[in-house]
Design an enzyme around this catalytic site. Structure first.
Site, mmCIF file in Angstrom:
data_model
loop_
_atom_site.group_PDB
_atom_site.id
_atom_site.type_symbol
_atom_site.label_atom_id
_atom_site.label_comp_id
_atom_site.label_asym_id
_atom_site.label_seq_id
_atom_site.Cartn_x
_atom_site.Cartn_y
_atom_site.Cartn_z
ATOM 1 N N GLU A 154 -2.722 1.149 8.658
ATOM 2 C CA GLU A 154 -2.136 -0.130 8.215
ATOM 3 C C GLU A 154 -3.043 -1.299 8.584
ATOM 4 O O GLU A 154 -3.532 -1.387 9.714
ATOM 5 C CB GLU A 154 -0.767 -0.295 8.872
ATOM 6 C CG GLU A 154 0.315 -0.731 7.922
ATOM 7 C CD GLU A 154 0.592 0.283 6.826
ATOM 8 O OE1 GLU A 154 0.094 0.075 5.698
ATOM 9 O OE2 GLU A 154 1.308 1.264 7.077
ATOM 10 N N SER A 166 11.035 -8.382 -18.704
ATOM 11 C CA SER A 166 11.336 -7.349 -17.714
ATOM 12 C C SER A 166 12.820 -7.014 -17.768
ATOM 13 O O SER A 166 13.656 -7.907 -17.967
ATOM 14 C CB SER A 166 10.982 -7.873 -16.318
ATOM 15 O OG SER A 166 11.677 -7.146 -15.339
ATOM 16 N N ASP A 207 -2.930 -0.513 -2.069
ATOM 17 C CA ASP A 207 -1.796 -0.241 -2.955
ATOM 18 C C ASP A 207 -2.240 0.181 -4.354
ATOM 19 O O ASP A 207 -1.703 1.119 -4.948
ATOM 20 C CB ASP A 207 -0.909 -1.497 -3.073
ATOM 21 C CG ASP A 207 -0.614 -2.119 -1.726
ATOM 22 O OD1 ASP A 207 -0.677 -1.394 -0.726
ATOM 23 O OD2 ASP A 207 -0.340 -3.334 -1.678
HETATM 24 C C1 GLA Z 1 -0.036 -4.621 1.985
HETATM 25 C C2 GLA Z 1 -1.337 -4.945 1.278
HETATM 26 C C3 GLA Z 1 -2.355 -3.825 1.457
HETATM 27 C C4 GLA Z 1 -2.499 -3.440 2.929
HETATM 28 C C5 GLA Z 1 -1.130 -3.246 3.576
HETATM 29 C C6 GLA Z 1 -1.217 -3.033 5.056
HETATM 30 O O1 GLA Z 1 0.573 -3.538 1.385
HETATM 31 O O2 GLA Z 1 -1.095 -5.124 -0.100
HETATM 32 O O3 GLA Z 1 -3.586 -4.220 0.911
HETATM 33 O O4 GLA Z 1 -3.273 -4.363 3.625
HETATM 34 O O5 GLA Z 1 -0.281 -4.351 3.356
HETATM 35 O O6 GLA Z 1 -1.820 -1.827 5.337
#
Ligand code: GLA
Length: 397
Positions: free
Chosen positions: A43, A77, A186
């Site tokens: 994270e 949406s 993500d």
């Molecule tokens: C969010 C951000 C990611 C990452 C996470 C933490 O999801 O979009 O890019 O930094 O937090 O791991």
């Protein structure tokens, strides 16, 4: 695809296509979908050129789309009464705002990457919980990106290399148009994961490895505990963490915290100017190491032992990176006190979801313990569900 998810996918596809036809008066050219993600571990490491280990969720956002012969963009949406009608040339940082930024941003970012875009009619149907730290924004961007790539004949879903390029486009959309300074985990998860596998993502060179991840084969389940506590990546806290990490790297004279070895870390950290920056850097360096430990355990078939790595990771996020909150801590503590092998918050933090690795036979007990703990603490009821590792963005029809 298991028959249950095939069924779910079929109904998503038909409802979004039908809604498209109702709003725009004729059929879409196709339907695409992309998943949200749960990060197993790693994270706030992505923007430090580190390692992360997400899985794609079974929860997906689908997009029915059709190109327009001009540069007009019409976005609708099924989850929002907010719709958009704008010209591609009007897209810029902060415009549009709201959910439209993530969709329109993709077209803008494709053009910025040298792919001339075109106007679009779009209907989206999102089934990734919003604000839960499960990447509903990336699911939206990647569903739109998948649609537009196919419709423009760009073939950016064709292999992993092309998908990596498409992921960069989506990151640019989110960073520049939605103005969320996120790191890329993500979008990589949504576009590059494989079913029944976790994605070992190396953010230094963008390379990936697929690590088998099937908890049920080990008598385990992965629970997502959505605290429903508000989570936002555009309120400044995320940006501050990112700035502290960059400052730590600058003071240590390295390009990124990825370059800092975990061996002898205390001595290295002594060179930093203050305790807060020291704690932030300690989280990142030790978290990257925990991703390595997790992958080693998974590859050795020792999934149960991953639980204690989850626990250490949560403590690091709570105490060193300071991105947890009362609801997340209560979820993690109640889960581990009632049979979970380990638990940790996942995603950006400050709310959203935690995950717990639980023996299958204990899922009911863990779930009820967390619900009771929330009630005892005066929090609203959490939403708790088991997840498996799903597949990445694809064309549905
Ligand atoms: C969010 C951000 C990611 C990452 C996470 C933490 O999801 O979009 O890019 O930094 O937090 O791991």
């Amino acid at each position: 695809m298991p028959s249950e998810s095939r069924e779910a996918s079929r109904s998503l596809r038909s409802s979004v296509a039908q809604a498209f036809s109702e709003v725009f008066g004729s059929e879409p050219s196709g339907v695409w979908s992309a998943p949200g993600r749960v990060n197993l571990i790693g994270e706030h490491t992505d923007y430090n050129a580190g390692l992360c280990l997400p899985i794609a969720l079974p929860h997906r956002t689908s997009a029915a789309a059709r190109l327009r012969p001009n540069r007009r963009l019409r976005l609708h949406s099924l989850q929002s009464s907010e719709s958009y009608d704008l010209e591609l040339d009007d897209i810029r940082p902060g415009n549009p705002s709201g959910w439209g930024a993530y969709a329109a941003g993709v077209l803008w970012a494709l053009e910025a990457a040298g792919h001339p875009a075109q106007g679009l009619d779009l209907m989206v149907d999102g089934h990734v919980p919003v604000g839960a730290g499960l990447s509903s924004s990336a699911a939206l961007e990647c569903a739109v990106a998948a649609a537009v790539s196919d419709l423009l004949g760009l073939a950016l879903l064709s292999d992993d290399r092309a998908r990596a390029a498409l992921a960069s486009v989506c990151v640019n959309a989110e960073n520049t148009i939605a103005m969320a300074p996120t790191g890329g985990l993500d979008q990589a998860a949504s576009l590059r994961c494989q079913e029944a596998h976790a994605l070992l993502l190396d953010c230094r060179d963008g390379s990936v490895q697929h690590v088998p991840f099937d908890p049920s084969a080990h008598g385990l389940a992965l629970l997502v505990m959505n605290t429903l506590a508000k989570h936002s990546l555009v309120d400044g806290q995320y940006e501050q963490r990112r700035a502290s990490c960059e400052e730590a790297a600058r003071q240590l004279g390295v390009l990124s915290l990825r370059e800092v070895p975990v061996e002898g870390l205390d001595l290295t950290l002594d060179r930093l100017s203050d305790n807060r920056i020291r704690a932030r850097a300690r989280h990142v360096v030790t978290e990257i190491d925990r991703v390595r430990q997790t992958v080693t355990l998974l590859r050795a078939g020792r999934m149960s032992d991953v639980g204690s790595v989850f626990n250490t990771s949560h403590a690091s996020m709570r105490d060193d990176f300071e991105i947890s909150c009362a609801e997340l801590d209560v979820a993690v503590e109640a889960a581990t006190a009632h049979g979970a092998l380990g638990a940790r918050m996942t995603g950006g933090g400050f709310g959203g979801s935690a995950i717990a690795l639980v023996p299958t036979r204990s899922t009911a007990e863990v779930t009820s313990a967390v619900i009771h703990a929330f009630a005892d603490n005066g929090f609203g009821a959490p939403d708790i569900f088991a997840v498996t590792a799903g597949g990445s963005a694809r064309r549905e029809s």
